[in-house]
Scaffold this motif. Structure first.
Motif, PDB file in Angstrom:
ATOM      1  N   VAL A 183      22.303  15.541 -16.116  1.00 39.58           N
ATOM      2  CA  VAL A 183      22.596  14.154 -15.776  1.00 39.58           C
ATOM      3  C   VAL A 183      21.319  13.454 -15.328  1.00 39.58           C
ATOM      4  CG1 VAL A 183      23.838  12.722 -14.100  1.00 39.58           C
ATOM      5  CG2 VAL A 183      25.019  14.599 -15.257  1.00 39.58           C
ATOM      6  N   LYS A 184      20.474  14.139 -14.573  1.00 39.61           N
ATOM      7  CA  LYS A 184      19.193  13.575 -14.128  1.00 39.61           C
ATOM      8  C   LYS A 184      18.162  13.725 -15.240  1.00 39.61           C
ATOM      9  CE  LYS A 184      19.899  14.206  -9.212  1.00 39.61           C
ATOM     10  NZ  LYS A 184      19.402  14.817  -7.971  1.00 39.61           N
ATOM     11  N   PRO A 185      17.154  12.839 -15.266  1.00 39.22           N
ATOM     12  CA  PRO A 185      16.215  12.798 -16.387  1.00 39.22           C
ATOM     13  C   PRO A 185      15.066  13.820 -16.329  1.00 39.22           C
ATOM     14  CG  PRO A 185      15.698  11.050 -14.861  1.00 39.22           C
ATOM     15  CD  PRO A 185      16.951  11.718 -14.343  1.00 39.22           C
ATOM     16  N   TYR A 186      15.403  15.093 -16.322  1.00 39.66           N
ATOM     17  CA  TYR A 186      14.365  16.111 -16.428  1.00 39.66           C
ATOM     18  C   TYR A 186      13.814  16.063 -17.848  1.00 39.66           C
ATOM     19  CZ  TYR A 186      16.671  17.733 -12.201  1.00 39.66           C
ATOM     20  OH  TYR A 186      17.229  17.795 -10.952  1.00 39.66           O
ATOM     21  N   LYS A 187      12.509  16.174 -17.997  1.00 37.95           N
ATOM     22  CA  LYS A 187      11.912  16.005 -19.326  1.00 37.95           C
ATOM     23  C   LYS A 187      11.835  17.294 -20.127  1.00 37.95           C
ATOM     24  CE  LYS A 187       9.430  11.829 -18.486  1.00 37.95           C
ATOM     25  NZ  LYS A 187       8.653  10.927 -19.272  1.00 37.95           N
ATOM     26  N   THR A 188      11.537  18.409 -19.483  1.00 37.96           N
ATOM     27  CA  THR A 188      11.322  19.637 -20.248  1.00 37.96           C
ATOM     28  C   THR A 188      12.148  20.792 -19.712  1.00 37.96           C
ATOM     29  OG1 THR A 188       9.508  20.600 -18.951  1.00 37.96           O
ATOM     30  CG2 THR A 188       8.904  18.935 -20.601  1.00 37.96           C
ATOM     31  N   PHE A 189      12.197  21.821 -20.514  1.00 30.55           N
ATOM     32  CA  PHE A 189      12.836  23.099 -20.171  1.00 30.55           C
ATOM     33  C   PHE A 189      12.348  23.608 -18.819  1.00 30.55           C
ATOM     34  CE2 PHE A 189      12.563  27.761 -20.600  1.00 30.55           C
ATOM     35  CZ  PHE A 189      13.859  28.070 -20.974  1.00 30.55           C
ATOM     36  N   LEU A 190      11.049  23.489 -18.576  1.00 34.79           N
ATOM     37  CA  LEU A 190      10.467  23.996 -17.330  1.00 34.79           C
ATOM     38  C   LEU A 190      10.806  23.139 -16.116  1.00 34.79           C
ATOM     39  CD1 LEU A 190       6.960  25.110 -18.623  1.00 34.79           C
ATOM     40  CD2 LEU A 190       8.962  26.538 -18.143  1.00 34.79           C
ATOM     41  N   ASP A 191      11.191  21.897 -16.328  1.00 31.85           N
ATOM     42  CA  ASP A 191      11.531  20.998 -15.223  1.00 31.85           C
ATOM     43  C   ASP A 191      12.931  21.233 -14.664  1.00 31.85           C
ATOM     44  OD1 ASP A 191       9.079  19.691 -15.549  1.00 31.85           O
ATOM     45  OD2 ASP A 191       9.928  18.194 -16.901  1.00 31.85           O
ATOM     46  N   LEU A 192      13.785  21.925 -15.423  1.00 27.61           N
ATOM     47  CA  LEU A 192      15.176  22.100 -15.001  1.00 27.61           C
ATOM     48  C   LEU A 192      15.297  22.978 -13.765  1.00 27.61           C
ATOM     49  CD1 LEU A 192      16.852  22.841 -18.447  1.00 27.61           C
ATOM     50  CD2 LEU A 192      16.984  20.705 -17.149  1.00 27.61           C
ATOM     51  N   PRO A 193      16.010  22.534 -12.742  1.00 30.58           N
ATOM     52  CA  PRO A 193      16.318  23.421 -11.626  1.00 30.58           C
ATOM     53  C   PRO A 193      17.182  24.579 -12.130  1.00 30.58           C
ATOM     54  CG  PRO A 193      16.782  21.140 -11.051  1.00 30.58           C
ATOM     55  CD  PRO A 193      16.514  21.178 -12.523  1.00 30.58           C
ATOM     56  N   GLU A 194      17.085  25.712 -11.503  1.00 22.67           N
ATOM     57  CA  GLU A 194      17.790  26.917 -11.954  1.00 22.67           C
ATOM     58  C   GLU A 194      19.297  26.695 -12.106  1.00 22.67           C
ATOM     59  OE1 GLU A 194      17.895  30.974 -13.178  1.00 22.67           O
ATOM     60  OE2 GLU A 194      16.251  29.558 -12.954  1.00 22.67           O
TER      61      GLU A 194
END
Length: 135
Positions: free
Chosen positions: A45-56
């Protein structure tokens, strides 16, 4: 001024979408330009840009949703296979939404979707190993 991603607009109902899953952290909806019917995007839902930005926790929920949708797509469409694709990189060249998303889509023999490789051609195991040195 910070831009708003397409996914954020869908979450806020500023853009129409065929939503199949939604929680406080993850949303899944139909791709508006599908490879086949049943082509879905799963996104935070939040605008994380990349795979690595995602919280666990968001990463895990996206993959739990993907597993559930895989089962549902199989049951509804009886496809020959299921494809997954996720792109990271500069907007708009490698990530048209500028927001992390995982594609999941039914595959059928003859559906014309394919993998186009570079001009490298087939490589020997030795050349592949050399390319991975220091990885």
């Amino acid at each position: 001024m910070e831009s708003t991603t397409t996914v954020e607009k869908i979450v806020r109902r500023e853009l129409p979408a065929a939503i199949v899953y939604e929680s406080d952290h993850v949303i899944a909806f139909a791709d508006h330009d599908p490879i086949n019917f049943g082509h879905l995007l799963i996104a935070p839902v939040k605008p994380y840009k990349t795979f690595l930005d995602l919280p666990e926790a968001v990463f895990l929920e996206i993959h739990e949703v993907a597993r559930d949708l895989y089962r549902r797509l199989e049951a509804k469409y009886q496809p020959d296979g299921i494809g997954f694709m996720q792109n990271n990189g500069t907007y708009p060249d490698f990530n048209a939404l500028d927001h992390y998303h995982l594609h999941i889509f039914p595959r059928f023999k003859g559906d014309q979707f394919g993998w186009k490789t570079s001009e490298l051609g087939l490589q020997s195991v030795e050349a592949l190993q050399a390319s991975l040195t220091d990885l």
